[in-house]
Design a protein around this motif. Structure first.
Motif, short mmCIF file in Angstrom:
data_model
loop_
_atom_site.label_atom_id
_atom_site.label_comp_id
_atom_site.label_asym_id
_atom_site.label_seq_id
_atom_site.Cartn_x
_atom_site.Cartn_y
_atom_site.Cartn_z
N ASN A 3 16.52 -76.27 2.23
CA ASN A 3 17.86 -76.12 2.40
C ASN A 3 18.09 -75.81 3.62
N PRO A 4 18.76 -76.64 4.63
CA PRO A 4 18.95 -76.06 6.11
C PRO A 4 19.89 -75.23 6.33
N ASP A 5 20.53 -74.61 5.16
CA ASP A 5 21.47 -73.38 5.34
C ASP A 5 20.89 -72.15 5.35
N TYR A 6 19.54 -71.93 5.10
CA TYR A 6 18.44 -70.87 5.10
C TYR A 6 18.63 -70.23 6.74
N GLN A 7 18.82 -68.94 6.82
CA GLN A 7 18.52 -68.16 8.04
C GLN A 7 17.84 -67.03 7.94
N SER A 8 17.28 -66.14 8.73
CA SER A 8 16.56 -64.96 8.67
C SER A 8 17.44 -64.13 9.29
N ALA A 9 17.29 -62.78 9.24
CA ALA A 9 17.30 -61.60 10.05
C ALA A 9 16.27 -61.59 11.18
N THR A 10 16.54 -61.02 12.11
CA THR A 10 15.62 -60.93 13.29
C THR A 10 14.40 -60.13 13.06
N PHE A 11 13.46 -60.64 13.41
CA PHE A 11 12.04 -60.09 12.94
C PHE A 11 11.69 -58.82 13.71
N GLU A 12 11.37 -57.65 13.19
CA GLU A 12 11.07 -56.50 13.98
C GLU A 12 9.85 -55.70 13.43
N LEU A 13 9.07 -55.44 14.47
CA LEU A 13 7.74 -54.86 14.32
C LEU A 13 8.16 -53.31 13.66
N ASN A 14 7.20 -53.11 12.70
CA ASN A 14 6.96 -51.84 12.30
C ASN A 14 6.84 -50.76 13.43
N THR A 15 7.81 -49.71 13.19
CA THR A 15 7.59 -48.54 14.19
C THR A 15 7.27 -47.19 13.76
N SER A 16 7.18 -47.04 12.36
CA SER A 16 6.88 -45.79 11.54
C SER A 16 5.49 -45.37 11.93
N ASP A 17 4.46 -46.17 12.23
CA ASP A 17 3.25 -45.99 12.47
C ASP A 17 2.79 -45.89 13.75
N ASP A 18 3.66 -45.57 14.78
CA ASP A 18 3.30 -45.52 16.14
C ASP A 18 2.51 -44.17 16.44
N ASN A 19 2.82 -43.19 15.90
CA ASN A 19 1.87 -41.78 15.80
C ASN A 19 0.77 -41.99 15.17
N ILE A 20 0.57 -42.80 14.38
CA ILE A 20 -0.75 -42.95 13.19
C ILE A 20 -1.62 -43.99 13.81
N SER A 21 -1.37 -45.25 13.76
CA SER A 21 -2.25 -46.31 13.84
C SER A 21 -1.89 -47.20 14.88
N GLU A 47 25.70 -58.88 8.44
CA GLU A 47 26.47 -58.24 9.21
C GLU A 47 25.82 -57.36 10.02
N SER A 48 24.68 -56.68 9.69
CA SER A 48 23.91 -55.83 10.50
C SER A 48 22.51 -55.69 9.80
N GLN A 49 21.54 -55.16 10.95
CA GLN A 49 20.01 -54.95 10.18
C GLN A 49 19.57 -53.46 11.20
N THR A 50 19.15 -52.53 10.09
CA THR A 50 18.85 -51.14 10.75
C THR A 50 17.34 -50.85 10.43
N ILE A 51 16.61 -50.29 11.19
CA ILE A 51 15.39 -49.65 10.82
C ILE A 51 15.48 -48.33 10.38
N VAL A 52 15.00 -47.96 9.30
CA VAL A 52 14.84 -46.70 8.66
C VAL A 52 13.30 -46.29 8.83
N THR A 53 13.23 -45.34 9.80
CA THR A 53 11.74 -44.80 9.85
C THR A 53 11.25 -43.94 8.74
N SER A 54 10.14 -43.86 8.57
CA SER A 54 9.51 -43.05 7.67
C SER A 54 7.97 -42.14 8.18
N ILE A 55 7.43 -41.69 7.38
CA ILE A 55 6.19 -41.02 7.93
C ILE A 55 4.94 -42.25 8.03
#
Length: 421
Positions: free
Chosen positions: A81-99, A118-126
């Motif tokens: 279906n040519p109408d499919y779109q995706s959100a913007t790909f974003e790298l995981n940020t929560s592990d920046d201080n781990i691995s 309408e919008s996309q937001t990263i919610v970080t965790s441990i």
């Protein structure tokens, strides 16, 4: 008389709008380290079979590795279906201080004729990010009465043991703290690989919030709350593992856990503007056959009326998880879109072949047969499509040269290929 006719017409229009409703199909899937996990050759073709069979309006995934994988899945969806779109790909940020491996990301795909991102937001965790996507239904009434769905995709910490339970709980607490900053009446869909073994785990208890301390509480549309691990009473909601043999990548051990979920905020049980349809929660590929317990999903022990061995084999080969699905319903009417053209078929690989012609067929084109013509327009071969998604045809008996593929169901110009043995 004219006044009476106008009045009747107005009443009919009012009645039609008053009872308008549209349904949306949601799917969440752990795509197993896509595309870096390559133990199964040509793994993408199995995902395409799954997506073509269910055709979700919103497709939510975790364990996506990179932008290449994100685009590859989008290409496959757009062929359907040519109408499919995706959100913007974003790298995981929560592990920046781990691995800081950044190898497991979430993403959402959607039918843009039905939704606006309408919008996309990263919610970080441990440990790993939650990804929040705010979708607006593309309805006739959207300018004066917009309806939004706030979709959150997640992948909680894996493995058993109290230490991992504590990490899952801390991740969920980070999510709850974020949700507490949002309006309490928003419509939230939470989809993900929770990796929980029982409803008694602190992370799951925090989501359903039995103490009513949270701004937004979640419910299980499947209404299957309990201790899922190794419990055949919950066979119909088990999602992992699809495999018993090693060598495919991912986990083995057979079917015995409910790790994958689609949950909703409580208001989506009754909100007429957007709610889930009762009894629509399904584990795609799960025939609710108790004999399937601890078995591979493509075995005969997992047979049933809902999902064929063909689709279960595709699920087995693509991932060690099964997708979960849910249907939503709105009382609004979708806006009409302009007609969009589809690609009826395309070559798999090059259009220069040695002996085997490989094609991918778009099922929306509803092709019945393909015709192979030579340079003079003479019919050399006829191929039956029979609703196939893939065609492989032996052309070794045909002479070198230029050939054309046509179909009676198509008005497009012929597709050209070259045989060069």
């Amino acid at each position: 008389m004219k006044k009476k006719i106008c009045l009747v017409l107005m009443l009919c229009i009012f009645a039609f709008n008053g009872y308008a409703q549209e349904n949306f199909k949601l799917m969440f899937y752990n795509v197993l380290n896509f595309p870096l996990e390559d133990a199964v050759p040509n793994r993408l073709q199995y995902l395409e079979l799954i997506l073509n069979d269910y055709r979700p309006d919103i497709f939510m995934i975790c364990e996506l590795n990179n932008t290449n994988g994100a685009q590859t899945i989008l290409n496959s969806l757009q062929f359907i279906n040519p109408d499919y779109q995706s959100a913007t790909f974003e790298l995981n940020t929560s592990d920046d201080n781990i691995s800081d491996q950044n190898d497991l990301q979430n993403l959402i795909y959607y039918d843009s004729s039905k939704f606006i991102l309408e919008s996309q937001t990263i919610v970080t965790s441990i440990y790993r990010d939650f990804n929040h996507y705010r979708m607006k239904i593309k309805s006739v009434e959207s300018n004066i009465n917009p309806v939004f769905i706030d979709i959150i995709v997640c992948h909680l910490k894996a493995s058993s043991g109290t230490a991992n339970q504590a990490l899952r709980f801390q991740m969920v607490e980070d999510l709850i703290a974020y949700l507490d900053t949002l309006p309490a009446d928003i419509n939230v869909v939470l989809a993900g690989d929770f990796n929980v073994y029982s409803d008694s785990e602190p992370a799951f208890q925090e989501l359903i919030d039995t103490d009513n301390n949270n701004n937004i509480d979640f419910i299980d549309p499947a209404d299957q709350i309990g201790s899922w691990h190794n419990n055949t009473n919950f066979i119909d909601v088990m999602t992992q593992s699809t495999r018993t043999q090693t060598g495919f990548g991912g986990s083995t051990g057979g079917f015995d856990d409910r790790f994958d979920f689609i949950m909703t905020s409580e208001n989506m049980q009754t909100n007429p503007e957007i709610k889930f349809i009762e009894n629509s929660y399904k584990v795609f590929g799960n025939n609710a056959n108790v004999q399937c317990y601890n078995q591979a999903i493509n075995s005969s022990d997992c047979d049933g009326v809902d999902y064929s061995s063909f689709i279960r084999n595709a699920l087995h080969n693509f991932s060690d998880h099964l997708p979960v699905t849910l249907e939503l319903q709105t009382n609004q009417s979708l806006s009409l879109e302009e007609f969009t053209t589809i690609t009826a078929m395309q070559f798999i690989g090059s259009n220069v072949i040695n002996d085997v012609l490989k094609l991918k067929i778009n099922p929306l084109a509803q092709l019945k047969t393909l015709t192979i013509n030579n340079n003079l327009g003479q019919v050399i071969k006829t191929i039956s499509v029979k609703n196939s998604l893939y065609i492989e045809e032996n052309m070794s008996s045909m002479a070198n040269g230029i050939y054309y593929i046509t179909s009676q169901e198509l008005q497009d110009k012929p597709l050209k290929f070259i045989i060069a043995n």
